[in-house]
Design an enzyme around this catalytic site. Structure first.
Site, PDB file in Angstrom:
ATOM      1  N   ASP A  11       0.871  -1.183   0.000  1.00  0.00           N
ATOM      2  CA  ASP A  11       0.000   0.000   0.000  1.00  0.00           C
ATOM      3  C   ASP A  11       0.911   1.237   0.000  1.00  0.00           C
ATOM      4  OD1 ASP A  11       0.821   0.465   2.627  1.00  0.00           O
ATOM      5  OD2 ASP A  11      -1.210   0.525   3.467  1.00  0.00           O
ATOM      6  N   CYS A  68       2.927  -2.860   4.167  1.00  0.00           N
ATOM      7  CA  CYS A  68       2.128  -1.666   4.462  1.00  0.00           C
ATOM      8  C   CYS A  68       2.928  -0.855   5.482  1.00  0.00           C
ATOM      9  CB  CYS A  68       0.714  -2.009   4.931  1.00  0.00           C
ATOM     10  SG  CYS A  68       0.594  -2.826   6.540  1.00  0.00           S
ATOM     11  N   THR A  70       2.869  -0.593   8.832  1.00  0.00           N
ATOM     12  CA  THR A  70       3.343  -1.397   9.962  1.00  0.00           C
ATOM     13  C   THR A  70       3.542  -2.866   9.606  1.00  0.00           C
ATOM     14  OG1 THR A  70       1.069  -1.896  10.575  1.00  0.00           O
ATOM     15  CG2 THR A  70       2.089   0.042  11.623  1.00  0.00           C
ATOM     16  N   HIS A 101       9.787 -22.995  10.545  1.00  0.00           N
ATOM     17  CA  HIS A 101       8.759 -23.538  11.440  1.00  0.00           C
ATOM     18  C   HIS A 101       7.340 -23.378  10.901  1.00  0.00           C
ATOM     19  CE1 HIS A 101      11.315 -23.432  15.399  1.00  0.00           C
ATOM     20  NE2 HIS A 101      11.967 -23.972  14.374  1.00  0.00           N
ATOM     21  N   ARG A 135       7.819 -32.140  12.759  1.00  0.00           N
ATOM     22  CA  ARG A 135       6.762 -31.703  13.675  1.00  0.00           C
ATOM     23  C   ARG A 135       6.155 -30.375  13.228  1.00  0.00           C
ATOM     24  NH1 ARG A 135      11.535 -30.146  15.840  1.00  0.00           N
ATOM     25  NH2 ARG A 135      11.681 -28.166  16.962  1.00  0.00           N
ATOM     26  N   HIS A 136       6.955 -29.573  12.537  1.00  0.00           N
ATOM     27  CA  HIS A 136       6.442 -28.284  12.070  1.00  0.00           C
ATOM     28  C   HIS A 136       5.409 -28.481  10.960  1.00  0.00           C
ATOM     29  CE1 HIS A 136       9.420 -26.458  14.569  1.00  0.00           C
ATOM     30  NE2 HIS A 136      10.401 -27.066  13.930  1.00  0.00           N
TER      31      HIS A 136
HETATM   32  C1  RB5 Z   1      -1.841   3.434   6.198  1.00  0.00           C
HETATM   33  O1  RB5 Z   1      -1.757   4.727   6.711  1.00  0.00           O
HETATM   34  C2  RB5 Z   1      -1.581   2.409   7.291  1.00  0.00           C
HETATM   35  O2  RB5 Z   1      -2.654   2.320   8.143  1.00  0.00           O
HETATM   36  C3  RB5 Z   1      -1.279   1.051   6.670  1.00  0.00           C
HETATM   37  O3  RB5 Z   1      -0.179   1.159   5.812  1.00  0.00           O
HETATM   38  C4  RB5 Z   1      -0.926  -0.062   7.623  1.00  0.00           C
HETATM   39  O4  RB5 Z   1       0.082   0.333   8.512  1.00  0.00           O
HETATM   40  C5  RB5 Z   1      -2.054  -0.712   8.301  1.00  0.00           C
HETATM   41  O5  RB5 Z   1      -1.900  -1.670   9.065  1.00  0.00           O
END
Ligand code: RB5
Length: 144
Positions: A11, A68, A70, A101, A135-136
């Site tokens: 994104d 994205c 995070t 794993h 096992r994994h």
């Molecule tokens: C976009 O601003 C942000 O929310 C997205 O990239 C992401 O981090 C969502 O989990």
């Protein structure tokens, strides 16, 4: 599917890291399908998770990377599909373990939380590591 074909989808939060990650993947000899997005204009991360999910489910790519801001939203979105094991990783060791794993087929990165050197190590670790099986494999099978 051509062996070694992988997909990348991001994104706007992942866009700044996309080219670096694709270059790294290509240096590993992987053929990369770039599934967008192509700018920092605001988009919705589930739409781009879906593009990679469709490419994997349709057999056009074997594995991939999602980014994205995070890494959280795009990994949640991808993991809603039963054939996806998307691992949000944050260092080289977690990228190795995601393959060994969890037999993860998607590496998720937080574009706003990951520097280029760490991203390089994670990409190399993820695509250079095999599932350990045993096992994994039993545990992975229980999720299918
Ligand atoms: C976009 O601003 C942000 O929310 C997205 O990239 C992401 O981090 C969502 O989990």
């Amino acid at each position: 599917m051509k062996s070694g074909t992988v997909g990348v989808a991001v994104d706007h939060g992942g866009f700044p890291l996309k080219k670096f990650v694709i270059d790294e993947m290509q240096q590993l000899g992987l053929e990369v399908s770039d599934l967008g997005t192509d700018s920092e204009d605001s988009v919705d991360y589930p739409d781009f998770a879906d593009k990679l999910v469709a490419a994997i489910a349709g057999g056009r790519v074997a594995q991939g990377v999602l980014i994205c801001g995070t890494g959280i939203g795009i990994s949640i979105a991808a993991n809603r599909h039963p054939s996806i094991r998307a691992a949000l990783c944050y260092d080289e060791e977690t990228a190795v373990l995601a393959r060994q794993h969890n037999d993860a087929n998607v590496l998720c990165l937080g574009g706003r939380k990951t520097d280029e050197e760490t991203a390089r190590k994670m990409v190399r670790a993820f695509f250079g590591t095999k599932s350990e099986g045993g096992r994994h494999a039993r545990r992975v099978a229980k999720m299918s």
